[in-house]
Design an enzyme around this catalytic site. Structure first.
Site, mmCIF file in Angstrom:
data_model
loop_
_atom_site.group_PDB
_atom_site.id
_atom_site.type_symbol
_atom_site.label_atom_id
_atom_site.label_comp_id
_atom_site.label_asym_id
_atom_site.label_seq_id
_atom_site.Cartn_x
_atom_site.Cartn_y
_atom_site.Cartn_z
ATOM 1 N N PHE A 110 30.875 19.387 -22.169
ATOM 2 C CA PHE A 110 31.123 20.830 -22.227
ATOM 3 C C PHE A 110 31.363 21.397 -20.835
ATOM 4 C CE2 PHE A 110 29.594 25.208 -21.978
ATOM 5 C CZ PHE A 110 30.365 25.826 -22.958
ATOM 6 N N GLY A 168 30.364 22.353 -31.147
ATOM 7 C CA GLY A 168 31.555 23.143 -31.418
ATOM 8 C C GLY A 168 31.333 24.358 -32.283
ATOM 9 N N CYS A 191 1.305 38.850 -28.326
ATOM 10 C CA CYS A 191 1.912 37.740 -27.597
ATOM 11 C C CYS A 191 0.940 37.263 -26.521
ATOM 12 C CB CYS A 191 3.233 38.175 -26.967
ATOM 13 S SG CYS A 191 4.000 36.885 -25.942
ATOM 14 N N ASP A 223 18.886 24.510 -28.959
ATOM 15 C CA ASP A 223 18.759 24.845 -27.541
ATOM 16 C C ASP A 223 19.704 25.979 -27.237
ATOM 17 O OD1 ASP A 223 21.106 23.873 -25.385
ATOM 18 O OD2 ASP A 223 21.288 23.068 -27.413
ATOM 19 N N CYS A 272 2.567 39.835 -21.281
ATOM 20 C CA CYS A 272 2.025 40.698 -22.331
ATOM 21 C C CYS A 272 0.510 40.846 -22.218
ATOM 22 C CB CYS A 272 2.379 40.137 -23.708
ATOM 23 S SG CYS A 272 4.139 40.250 -24.111
ATOM 24 N N CYS A 284 1.549 35.494 -23.809
ATOM 25 C CA CYS A 284 2.116 35.199 -22.494
ATOM 26 C C CYS A 284 1.484 36.093 -21.434
ATOM 27 C CB CYS A 284 3.640 35.369 -22.511
ATOM 28 S SG CYS A 284 4.220 37.068 -22.312
ATOM 29 N N HIS A 295 7.945 35.113 -21.197
ATOM 30 C CA HIS A 295 7.736 35.828 -22.459
ATOM 31 C C HIS A 295 8.771 35.409 -23.504
ATOM 32 C CE1 HIS A 295 7.330 38.860 -25.519
ATOM 33 N NE2 HIS A 295 8.638 39.045 -25.412
ATOM 34 N N GLN A 343 31.863 16.900 -34.667
ATOM 35 C CA GLN A 343 32.880 17.875 -34.280
ATOM 36 C C GLN A 343 33.798 18.144 -35.480
ATOM 37 O OE1 GLN A 343 32.978 19.718 -31.711
ATOM 38 N NE2 GLN A 343 31.765 18.694 -30.111
ATOM 39 N N ASP A 385 22.271 16.586 -22.046
ATOM 40 C CA ASP A 385 23.614 16.790 -22.552
ATOM 41 C C ASP A 385 24.545 15.839 -21.813
ATOM 42 O OD1 ASP A 385 25.778 17.786 -23.874
ATOM 43 O OD2 ASP A 385 25.651 19.812 -23.074
ATOM 44 N N SER A 386 25.644 15.471 -22.458
ATOM 45 C CA SER A 386 26.508 14.421 -21.900
ATOM 46 C C SER A 386 27.381 14.895 -20.764
ATOM 47 C CB SER A 386 27.404 13.852 -23.003
ATOM 48 O OG SER A 386 28.348 14.829 -23.422
#
Length: 372
Positions: free
Chosen positions: A96, A216, A304, A266, A309, A306, A335, A189, A92-93
């Protein structure tokens, strides 16, 4: 050397099944990217992240420039080597975080002057500096520097902010060092105003990027309005480039985004929830601190794969959080990321077989049924 590219492999309505190719390997889309803000996905080793099925992780310009410093990361072989992640990294730049975390901000046409939230030191972040930092980190995917428009805001405020971001996008593109297998994304944006979103999308496609992000949203406008904006924006973006909805979101948000043509997501939600005893499952969200789990010998989410689990009971996970043992956060974070990756894998399969709508309906019905 592999060129950075995106292949559209199948569609089902507006939903898209694709593949990203890069200097650091490939990633299947729709994709959920794990957030590793400061060079680590919290409570997880890199091997644990890989075991979830994650193919892309995020780093953050703002946090890494402050600690340990971009130049230090570069001297240690870049973020891939330092964080034991040879796969794709998107950074990310920092825009934010400058707006939400930094102190004493001053914004003008050139960039943003701010003071660190860590030690109060002064910094000047411009589009050129943001891109240089991301280059030093060796990001596979670099994000253009933008201003994160506040919400709510008036039409005139959003318009001025968006147009500044578009000027910064052009400068970000000029500053980007083009290399085989590396890409840069512009960020659409325009708040909740369709004409401003269309203007932004047109400006970015005119500049030309390897991918396009939508920023945004998920900032308080609500899911309905977010989906309305996606319906406006996605048809305006090139079909042959990946589309990334930033900072989203809940599993239901992901299904809705995929249905409208989003390829990449994300969010800190699955990892943050894992550290606070909340588990995403096929039967909805559980709070493992609740007393009803104290004697529950069943696995958290049957089927699951993982570790939490496959090896442990709900009762054990409940105990770990009640006893404030860090293993609880580690197991539940793994998980939740596994759940998100299985949701994405199911979506990819459903798009390939032209059954995505049925998949989304069945998934939502499972959440609504709740625990047995």
């Amino acid at each position: 050397m592999t060129s950075f590219g995106f292949s559209l492999l199948a569609t089902n309505g507006a939903a898209r099944r694709g593949r990203i190719a890069s200097a650091h390997g490939t990633a299947e889309t729709p994709a959920f990217m794990a957030v590793g803000t400061a060079g680590t996905v919290k409570a997880m080793t890199a091997d644990a992240v890989r075991a979830t099925g994650t193919e892309i992780v995020l780093g953050n310009t703002y946090h890494l420039m402050l600690r340990p410093g971009a130049e230090r990361v570069a001297s240690l072989g870049g973020l891939h080597r330092m964080a034991d992640w040879p796969g794709i990294i998107l950074t990310d730049s920092g825009g934010f975080q400058v707006m939400s975390l930094a102190k004493l901000r001053k914004l003008d046409e050139v960039g943003v002057i701010f003071r660190s939230h860590i030690d109060g030191s002064a910094h000047h972040l411009t589009p050129e500096r943001s891109i240089a930092i991301q280059h030093a980190l060796d990001a596979t995917i670099t994000m253009a520097f933008d201003e994160c428009t506040k919400f709510p805001a008036t039409y005139d405020e959003v318009a001025a902010s968006m147009r500044l971001s578009m000027r910064w996008a052009a400068r970000s593109r000029d500053a980007f060092a083009r290399r085989d297998g590396y890409g840069q994304f512009g960020i659409v944006q325009g708040g909740i105003f369709p004409d401003l979103r269309a203007e932004s999308a047109a400006a970015l496609t005119d500049i030309g990027f390897e991918g396009y992000a939508i920023g945004g949203l998920a900032v308080g406008e609500g899911q309905t309005r977010m989906f309305e904006m996606l319906d406006v924006i996605n048809p305006l973006l090139p079909d042959h480039r990946p589309r990334y909805l930033m900072g989203v979101g809940t599993p239901d948000d992901l299904l809705g985004g995929i249905a409208r043509g989003i390829d990449m997501f994300d969010c800190v939600m699955p990892t943050r929830a894992g550290r606070t005893a909340r588990a995403f499952t096929a039967r909805g969200i559980f709070n493992l601190r609740n007393a009803r789990f104290a004697d529950d010998a069943r696995p958290l989410d049957p089927g699951c794969p993982c570790l939490g689990c496959a090896r442990h009971s709900r009762a054990y996970l409940h105990h770990l959080f009640r006893a404030e043992e860090m293993l609880g956060s580690m197991l539940l974070t793994a998980h939740n990321l596994t759940y998100y990756q299985r949701l994405m894998a199911g979506a990819r399969c459903a798009i390939e077989t032209q059954t995505f709508e049925e998949y989304a309906v069945a998934t939502r019905e499972g959440w609504a049924r709740g625990d047995d």
